[in-house]
Enzyme design. Structure first.
Site, PDB file in Angstrom:
ATOM      1  N   TYR A 183     -25.766  -8.985  30.640  1.00 25.08           N
ATOM      2  CA  TYR A 183     -26.650  -8.924  29.458  1.00 25.08           C
ATOM      3  C   TYR A 183     -27.866  -9.835  29.684  1.00 25.08           C
ATOM      4  O   TYR A 183     -29.009  -9.450  29.435  1.00 25.08           O
ATOM      5  CB  TYR A 183     -25.869  -9.357  28.211  1.00 25.08           C
ATOM      6  CG  TYR A 183     -26.727  -9.681  27.005  1.00 25.08           C
ATOM      7  CD1 TYR A 183     -27.249  -8.667  26.197  1.00 25.08           C
ATOM      8  CD2 TYR A 183     -27.014 -11.012  26.668  1.00 25.08           C
ATOM      9  CE1 TYR A 183     -28.040  -8.972  25.096  1.00 25.08           C
ATOM     10  CE2 TYR A 183     -27.797 -11.324  25.572  1.00 25.08           C
ATOM     11  CZ  TYR A 183     -28.306 -10.304  24.786  1.00 25.08           C
ATOM     12  OH  TYR A 183     -29.091 -10.608  23.690  1.00 25.08           O
ATOM     13  N   SER A 198     -34.177 -12.559  25.027  1.00 21.03           N
ATOM     14  CA  SER A 198     -33.127 -13.499  24.629  1.00 21.03           C
ATOM     15  C   SER A 198     -33.275 -14.763  25.467  1.00 21.03           C
ATOM     16  O   SER A 198     -33.649 -14.691  26.651  1.00 21.03           O
ATOM     17  CB  SER A 198     -31.744 -12.889  24.883  1.00 21.03           C
ATOM     18  OG  SER A 198     -30.746 -13.896  24.832  1.00 21.03           O
TER      19      SER A 198
HETATM   20  P1  NAP Z   1     -26.974  -6.835  15.691  1.00 21.57           P
HETATM   21  O1  NAP Z   1     -26.838  -7.606  14.418  1.00 21.57           O
HETATM   22  O2  NAP Z   1     -25.771  -6.589  16.537  1.00 21.57           O
HETATM   23  O3  NAP Z   1     -27.681  -5.440  15.366  1.00 21.57           O
HETATM   24  C1  NAP Z   1     -27.840  -4.515  16.382  1.00 21.57           C
HETATM   25  C2  NAP Z   1     -28.645  -3.345  15.857  1.00 21.57           C
HETATM   26  O4  NAP Z   1     -28.915  -2.455  16.960  1.00 21.57           O
HETATM   27  C3  NAP Z   1     -27.921  -2.515  14.826  1.00 21.57           C
HETATM   28  O5  NAP Z   1     -28.891  -2.001  13.928  1.00 21.57           O
HETATM   29  C4  NAP Z   1     -27.293  -1.399  15.661  1.00 21.57           C
HETATM   30  O6  NAP Z   1     -27.072  -0.197  14.918  1.00 21.57           O
HETATM   31  C5  NAP Z   1     -28.395  -1.174  16.672  1.00 21.57           C
HETATM   32  N1  NAP Z   1     -27.979  -0.592  17.946  1.00 21.57           N
HETATM   33  C6  NAP Z   1     -27.046  -1.043  18.806  1.00 21.57           C
HETATM   34  N2  NAP Z   1     -26.983  -0.256  19.898  1.00 21.57           N
HETATM   35  C7  NAP Z   1     -27.935   0.702  19.714  1.00 21.57           C
HETATM   36  C8  NAP Z   1     -28.358   1.808  20.473  1.00 21.57           C
HETATM   37  N3  NAP Z   1     -27.807   2.085  21.682  1.00 21.57           N
HETATM   38  N4  NAP Z   1     -29.325   2.599  19.985  1.00 21.57           N
HETATM   39  C9  NAP Z   1     -29.908   2.334  18.785  1.00 21.57           C
HETATM   40  N5  NAP Z   1     -29.557   1.295  18.015  1.00 21.57           N
HETATM   41  C10 NAP Z   1     -28.574   0.489  18.483  1.00 21.57           C
HETATM   42  O7  NAP Z   1     -28.026  -7.552  16.682  1.00 21.57           O
HETATM   43  P2  NAP Z   1     -29.039  -8.776  16.441  1.00 21.57           P
HETATM   44  O8  NAP Z   1     -28.284 -10.032  16.568  1.00 21.57           O
HETATM   45  O9  NAP Z   1     -29.871  -8.518  15.242  1.00 21.57           O
HETATM   46  O10 NAP Z   1     -29.921  -8.646  17.772  1.00 21.57           O
HETATM   47  C11 NAP Z   1     -31.132  -7.915  17.789  1.00 21.57           C
HETATM   48  C12 NAP Z   1     -31.839  -8.211  19.099  1.00 21.57           C
HETATM   49  O11 NAP Z   1     -31.981  -9.628  19.268  1.00 21.57           O
HETATM   50  C13 NAP Z   1     -31.117  -7.713  20.353  1.00 21.57           C
HETATM   51  O12 NAP Z   1     -32.068  -7.273  21.290  1.00 21.57           O
HETATM   52  C14 NAP Z   1     -30.419  -8.957  20.862  1.00 21.57           C
HETATM   53  O13 NAP Z   1     -30.177  -8.885  22.253  1.00 21.57           O
HETATM   54  C15 NAP Z   1     -31.463 -10.009  20.527  1.00 21.57           C
HETATM   55  N6  NAP Z   1     -30.935 -11.373  20.441  1.00 21.57           N
HETATM   56  C16 NAP Z   1     -30.055 -11.719  19.468  1.00 21.57           C
HETATM   57  C17 NAP Z   1     -29.581 -13.036  19.425  1.00 21.57           C
HETATM   58  C18 NAP Z   1     -28.611 -13.511  18.383  1.00 21.57           C
HETATM   59  O14 NAP Z   1     -28.095 -14.659  18.513  1.00 21.57           O
HETATM   60  N7  NAP Z   1     -28.310 -12.725  17.346  1.00 21.57           N
HETATM   61  C19 NAP Z   1     -30.007 -13.962  20.392  1.00 21.57           C
HETATM   62  C20 NAP Z   1     -30.906 -13.560  21.363  1.00 21.57           C
HETATM   63  C21 NAP Z   1     -31.369 -12.262  21.387  1.00 21.57           C
HETATM   64  P3  NAP Z   1     -25.694   0.085  14.066  1.00 21.57           P
HETATM   65  O15 NAP Z   1     -25.768  -0.800  12.846  1.00 21.57           O
HETATM   66  O16 NAP Z   1     -25.778   1.531  13.733  1.00 21.57           O
HETATM   67  O17 NAP Z   1     -24.556  -0.287  14.981  1.00 21.57           O
END
Ligand code: NAP
Length: 250
Positions: free
Chosen positions: A158, A144
């Site tokens: 985080y 991130s």
């Molecule tokens: P998201 O929409 O919140 O989706 C999270 C996913 O992870 C969901 O499929 C959730 O499953 C699953 N999950 C959560 N906790 C888990 C666990 N303990 N074990 C297995 N699965 C788990 O997240 P996102 O925004 O796509 O982010 C994905 C990645 O990108 C993360 O590493 C995040 O830190 C990184 N990131 C995101 C952003 C952003 O702005 N979105 C920015 C920087 C980095 P359920 O559906 O079953 O809950």
């Protein structure tokens, strides 16, 4: 050509976009999730509709036994692993300051975001490393932009977990470089997914995107493209790289 890909946390957001694009690129996909079985099955259905095999496996990446069960399901149902995407992560509530943090909550966050990625990598290495009889492969970690910025007054713990992912990427890449495995990371900036509502800031994208040099948030699909390029043979001499996918955010 593609192979078998495990994408942790792929029931929605960046993980789901990566699963759908991976299927179009010829991968068979393991869709992992923690709670939302219906969403994971929907993503698996999209993979199958693209003509590839898919399994949806519930497993908490914060739990070592559940990770081992996840990889055994892949061995059994999809076959030899080619790519691991360490995508799953938790953020928790926003606007927390360090003096309010409790060890139990910090440990739970680190268990999912850091230990989980390391243990998933271990399981992937045991299957992909030429040292263990494997045929090589690729690992892509999802970091991130907060690892560089630090996210003060928002979620410093985080951000620190993503700093650990950056260091892990650099070290592991060198450790397994002679064993046919490339290890890279993407470092997304503000991406328009459900994660922001989950942290209690459903309007974060609308509020924050004007501060981004490109004046917009990224789409999950744009991160998926970078993840799958790093995983692909097109990136055959790229390892230990951390690719910013952040609309020119420094
Ligand atoms: P998201 O929409 O919140 O989706 C999270 C996913 O992870 C969901 O499929 C959730 O499953 C699953 N999950 C959560 N906790 C888990 C666990 N303990 N074990 C297995 N699965 C788990 O997240 P996102 O925004 O796509 O982010 C994905 C990645 O990108 C993360 O590493 C995040 O830190 C990184 N990131 C995101 C952003 C952003 O702005 N979105 C920015 C920087 C980095 P359920 O559906 O079953 O809950």
């Amino acid at each position: 050509m593609a192979g078998v890909i495990v994408i942790t946390g792929s029931s929605r957001g960046i993980g789901a976009a990566t699963a759908c694009l991976a299927a179009r690129q010829g991968y068979d996909v393991c869709v992992n999730y923690i709670r939302d079985a219906a969403a994971a099955e929907e993503v698996a259905g999209k993979v199958r509709a693209a003509g590839r095999r898919a399994i949806a496996v519930q497993a908490n990446v914060g739990n070592e036994e559940e990770i081992e069960r996840l990889f055994k399901a892949v061995d059994r149902e999809l076959g030899r692993l080619t790519v691991l995407v360490n995508n799953a992560a938790v953020v928790g509530q926003s606007r927390r300051r360090v003096e309010t943090l409790r060890a139990q909550a910090v440990n739970a966050l680190l268990a999912a975001n850091v230990t989980g990625a390391i243990v998933c990598a271990r399981e992937a290495i045991l299957r992909m490393s030429t040292k263990h009889g494997g045929a090589g492969g690729a690992i892509v970690n999802v970091s991130s932009a907060s690892s560089r910025i630090g996210a003060p007054n928002l979620w410093v713990d985080y951000a620190a977990s993503k700093g650990a992912i950056d260091s892990f990427t650099i070290g592991l890449a060198q450790e397994v470089a002679g064993e046919g495995i490339r290890v890279n990371a993407v470092r997304p900036g503000l991406i328009d997914t459900d994660i922001h509502a989950a942290t209690g800031m459903p309007d974060r994208v609308a509020r924050a995107e004007k501060m981004i040099p490109m004046k917009r948030a990224g789409a999950a699909e744009e991160v998926a493209e970078s993840i799958l390029w790093l995983a692909s043979p097109a990136a055959s001499y790229v390892s230990g790289a951390i690719l910013d996918v952040a609309g020119a955010v420094r």
